[in-house]
Design a protein around this motif. Structure first.
Motif, short mmCIF file in Angstrom:
data_model
loop_
_atom_site.label_atom_id
_atom_site.label_comp_id
_atom_site.label_asym_id
_atom_site.label_seq_id
_atom_site.Cartn_x
_atom_site.Cartn_y
_atom_site.Cartn_z
N GLY A 15 -16.01 50.02 35.37
CA GLY A 15 -15.20 50.13 36.59
C GLY A 15 -15.58 49.15 37.69
O GLY A 15 -15.10 49.26 38.81
N GLU A 16 -16.42 48.17 37.39
CA GLU A 16 -16.78 47.14 38.37
C GLU A 16 -16.42 45.77 37.82
O GLU A 16 -16.56 45.53 36.63
CB GLU A 16 -18.29 47.17 38.63
CG GLU A 16 -18.64 47.54 40.03
CD GLU A 16 -20.13 47.49 40.30
OE1 GLU A 16 -20.86 46.73 39.65
OE2 GLU A 16 -20.55 48.24 41.19
N ARG A 17 -15.95 44.90 38.68
CA ARG A 17 -15.66 43.53 38.26
C ARG A 17 -16.39 42.59 39.21
O ARG A 17 -16.45 42.84 40.41
CB ARG A 17 -14.16 43.28 38.31
CG ARG A 17 -13.78 41.86 38.01
CD ARG A 17 -12.33 41.69 37.58
NE ARG A 17 -11.34 42.39 38.38
CZ ARG A 17 -11.04 42.07 39.63
NH1 ARG A 17 -11.65 41.08 40.23
NH2 ARG A 17 -10.12 42.76 40.29
N TRP A 18 -16.98 41.55 38.67
CA TRP A 18 -17.64 40.58 39.54
C TRP A 18 -17.54 39.18 38.95
O TRP A 18 -17.31 39.03 37.75
CB TRP A 18 -19.11 40.96 39.80
CG TRP A 18 -20.00 40.94 38.59
CD1 TRP A 18 -20.68 39.87 38.11
CD2 TRP A 18 -20.30 42.04 37.73
NE1 TRP A 18 -21.39 40.25 37.00
CE2 TRP A 18 -21.18 41.56 36.74
CE3 TRP A 18 -19.92 43.39 37.69
CZ2 TRP A 18 -21.68 42.37 35.73
CZ3 TRP A 18 -20.40 44.20 36.68
CH2 TRP A 18 -21.28 43.69 35.71
N CYS A 19 -17.70 38.20 39.81
CA CYS A 19 -17.72 36.81 39.36
C CYS A 19 -18.94 36.14 39.96
O CYS A 19 -19.31 36.41 41.11
CB CYS A 19 -16.47 36.05 39.82
SG CYS A 19 -14.98 36.66 39.01
N ASN A 20 -19.54 35.26 39.20
CA ASN A 20 -20.69 34.51 39.70
C ASN A 20 -20.25 33.42 40.67
O ASN A 20 -19.09 33.00 40.65
CB ASN A 20 -21.41 33.83 38.52
CG ASN A 20 -22.29 34.80 37.76
OD1 ASN A 20 -22.59 35.90 38.26
ND2 ASN A 20 -22.70 34.42 36.57
N ARG A 21 -21.20 32.96 41.45
CA ARG A 21 -20.94 31.81 42.32
C ARG A 21 -20.50 30.63 41.46
O ARG A 21 -20.97 30.45 40.35
CB ARG A 21 -22.22 31.41 43.05
CG ARG A 21 -22.74 32.48 43.98
CD ARG A 21 -24.05 32.06 44.55
NE ARG A 21 -23.89 30.79 45.28
CZ ARG A 21 -24.54 30.49 46.39
NH1 ARG A 21 -25.40 31.34 46.89
NH2 ARG A 21 -24.35 29.33 46.99
#
Ligand code: SF4
Length: 375
Positions: free
Chosen positions: A271-277
């Motif tokens: 349920g979490e989405r993230w993107c790297n720098r």
């Protein structure tokens, strides 16, 4: 299972290319020894923490960038490191490859590393269009490269093609289908060049725009031709021979978990989405300092989870099964979008059959109209 419990796909981003294609919006740039060293050291740290709680991983996709530029020792070390991760048991390992000079040592290293699937950026069989796309290979080099990959024993090869290019002629579908027939790839992706605002290719498109009706006709003709050649049109832009669908990409479309490592790589899990720098230096510096290399973390609320699951899942011929989605993301998409689904079904934009929802294939070219209702 709620997202995070089924096996995840692992994506590794290699952010270097020899030149920058004018249509490219991926995070990629030139790679000298120092920058590649920075990437390697950051990746080692990030991979060490990539499978928290022994998250199972069963597909690996190394993309970019141009990961086929990786030196043989680098890909061998990367593959070995990933196989040692707790939870890693790969049933598919895809490497994105740009056709170019045939380097048998490199092909042998890919085999040795356990690459099971190659995705070749052929893009076009016409040299004029390859030049417009800024590609650093010719059509005949791409054909020779494909043959070398087959000769090296790769049994699962996909090719990427683009249509909707500046000044594109009407003869392209026949030429594309002739080449596909001759090569016999296991997987074919056909992308329409879109969303080019701000990219260098936009001016070439403005100066010599492809005829919209011709592009739509090309999409239909290529689809029909590929089906006659035995390919299954399993996703809006993707075709596969039986048993050759891309298992890794299916995870994105089916709302299964995925983990991305490397600058700009995105993940979605539990349920979490993230993107790297995106910037290599910032990403690597954060990892070396024991800080968070992520640029953006989004906790997906039920509406967002449902919306994304529909927008991705409805790209597939199989569509979505609401019961499967309830298991994977813990949300009942029908409950949340009941009214919208009913309206789209009444207007013929959605097929509903039991708990399955799908966009009829004859409407795929206009599927954005469906997605915008769920966005
Ligand atoms: S090779 Fe791929 S990633 Fe690299 S610049 Fe061209 S389109 Fe972008």
């Amino acid at each position: 299972m709620v997202g995070g419990m089924s096996a995840a796909g692992l994506y590794v981003h290699f952010p270097f290319c020899r030149t920058k294609c004018p249509y490219c919006h991926f995070a990629s740039g030139p790679g000298d020894g120092a920058r590649i060293g920075l990437w390697r050291s950051g990746l080692e740290i990030e991979l060490d923490g990539a499978t928290p709680r022994r998250q199972a991983i069963d597909t690996l996709y190394v993309g970019g960038g141009t990961p086929s530029l990786m030196e043989p020792d680098m890909i061998l070390e990367l593959a070995a490191r990933i196989r040692r991760l707790p939870g890693a048991d790969l049933r598919e390992f895809t490497l994105e490859v740009n056709p170019g000079r045939i380097d048998r040592l490199r092909l042998a290293a890919w085999k040795e590393a356990g690459v099971s699937r190659l995705s070749l950026g052929v893009q076009s069989f016409e040299d004029r269009l390859l030049r417009v796309l800024g590609r650093d290979h010719t059509a005949s080099e791409a054909l020779a490269f494909y043959d070398a990959c087959r000769g090296a024993g790769f049994e699962d090869i996909g090719i990427d093609l683009m249509i909707g290019l500046p000044g594109e002629g009407r003869q392209r579908p026949a030429e594309i289908l002739d080449n596909v027939r001759r090569l016999g790839p296991d997987h074919v992706s056909v992308y329409i060049l879109e969303e080019t605002a701000g990219l260098p290719i936009a001016s070439a498109l403005d100066a010599d725009p492809p005829d919209e009706d011709a592009v739509a006709a090309a999409y239909e003709d290529i689809g029909r031709g590929l089906k006659e050649l035995g390919y299954e049109h399993y996703e809006i832009s993707n075709y596969a021979r039986p048993g050759r669908r891309c298992l890794h990409n299916l995870k994105y479309w089916r709302s299964e978990p995925f983990i991305g490592v490397g600058p700009s790589a995105c993940s979605r899990i539990s349920g979490e989405r993230w993107c790297n720098r995106e910037d290599l230096e910032g990403w690597a510096r954060a990892l070396r300092a024991g800080e968070d290399p992520r640029a953006e973390v989004v906790r997906l609320d039920p509406v967002r989870l449902a919306s994304e699951a529909l927008i991705f899942g409805l790209r597939l011929r199989e569509g979505v099964r609401t019961s499967d989605l309830r298991t994977r993301i813990g949300v009942d998409v029908r409950e949340l979008f009941d009214q919208t689904i009913a309206e789209l079904a009444a207007e013929g934009w959605l097929e509903t059959e039991g708990d399955r929802l799908a966009i009829p294939e004859e409407r795929w070219l206009l599927s954005n109209q469906v997605f915008s209702k769920f966005a």
